[in-house]
Enzyme design. Sequence first.
Site, short mmCIF file in Angstrom:
data_model
loop_
_atom_site.label_atom_id
_atom_site.label_comp_id
_atom_site.label_asym_id
_atom_site.label_seq_id
_atom_site.Cartn_x
_atom_site.Cartn_y
_atom_site.Cartn_z
N LYS A 113 0.92 -1.14 0.13
CA LYS A 113 0.09 0.00 -0.05
C LYS A 113 0.89 1.22 -0.11
O LYS A 113 1.90 1.15 0.32
CB LYS A 113 -1.05 0.13 1.24
CG LYS A 113 -2.29 0.93 1.08
CD LYS A 113 -3.23 0.00 0.27
CE LYS A 113 -4.41 0.55 0.23
NZ LYS A 113 -5.50 -0.09 -0.10
N1 GLU Z 1 -7.10 -0.21 -3.58
C1 GLU Z 1 -8.03 -1.24 -3.75
C2 GLU Z 1 -7.90 -2.27 -2.51
O1 GLU Z 1 -7.79 -1.66 -1.47
C3 GLU Z 1 -7.50 -2.10 -5.03
C4 GLU Z 1 -5.91 -2.33 -5.12
C5 GLU Z 1 -5.27 -2.86 -6.13
O2 GLU Z 1 -6.13 -3.06 -7.19
O3 GLU Z 1 -4.19 -3.24 -6.37
O4 GLU Z 1 -8.21 -3.34 -2.56
#
Ligand code: GLU
Length: 423
Positions: A113
């Site tokens: 993240k």
């Molecule tokens: N931000 C989204 C999540 O929390 C998608 C992450 C992604 O597609 O890598 O799952």
Amino acid sequence: MRLEEQPQPAGESPWETALAQLDEVAELMGLAPGVHATLRCPKRALIVSVPFRRDDGSTRVCQGYRVHHSMTRGPAKGGIRYHPSVDLDEVKALAMWMTWKCAIVNIPFGGAKGGITVDPKELSRQELERMTRRFASEILPFIGPERDIPAPDMNTNEEIMAWMMDTYSINKGYSVPGVVTGKPVSIGGSRGRSGATSRGVMYIIFAALKELGLGIEEVSVAIQGYGKVGGVAAQLLHDSGCRVVAVSDVEGGLYREKGLDPEALNRYKRDAGTVVGFPGAEPVSNEELLEIECDVLVPAAIEGVITVKNADNVKARVVCEAANGPVTFEADKILNDRGVFVVPDIVANSGGVTVSYFEWVQDIQAYFWSEKMINDRLRQIMEGAFYEVYEFAAEKRITMRQAAHWIGVGRVAEAHLTRGLFP
Ligand code: GLU
């Protein structure tokens, strides 16, 4: 009070919640202590400063982060958020949840993240672009299609992913579409990606209703967060026959017992910039929305909104976590004791990363799929994950969240043990 300003009780921060969930399931499943200790820490964390030029010629410096929680099962995967609440602990928690999420839907990714501590509403489009490009340059050594693949998250979108992809590609000297997902279709994005999280949430709600013996057309739904995920989910659920009785955004919410019309609401929001003030509906606060009389509650905004302080007042039969970490560890226990059926985030919102995986596969193969194929495969994966977790929870007599963590952590632990500890 604005949604993002709600105070969080001590001991219920996202990182404390994520660790408590891991520790609980490690004990339940008898996880090897060495693997448990390894999984409690992110693999690595990068803190960068992001200086960028404001339109008035001055320089602003924001703090940015990219955390790799695990890469054991494949490249790290996870979104990037722009929000004033972003700090290292929040990003660590969100990265850990990504690891379990990818393992549950069994896609070959680890968890990551990132984010910048900033309120993007204070920036012009040009400032946003300069900040994004500088951030992408700062985390460049950390990312790449075989290494770590960012995606949109709170307050980031296709356009921001396009700037990231372009910055990375310019640095490499050739186009690298697979470095990010959630980018526009014109540069290698996937059909169906923008609505994928919401579509996944819908499939999960339908599966939960089926198991609880409730018909789609007889249920009422309240959605906190009328953004990329909650707004599209409201439309999809409404189109399928559910009554969407309440929605909210950061400014506040609305309630209408007979149901709201998302199309009219979207038109209103386009002009007003908020759902607040929509004619024919009663105003409710974000706190009140969580306690509204409804069958299905969908927290689709931020972490830590259902806490020990309000868990007793939740009236919904089903809580489907479209946001990451909306229910704290202790609040989860209260909901479960009260018989509320909670579908945890790492299952409920995994549709986004699942279609991100499809996008990455399409990019590296340079072969693109139809929207129907994407939606069909998404449905198959979401229903498969739901039932795997549901049946495991029943077999072990544990909650959906414990079952989801057990399966996710179990897959990562197995990969750790199979690879062995270096050196
Ligand atoms: N931000 C989204 C999540 O929390 C998608 C992450 C992604 O597609 O890598 O799952």
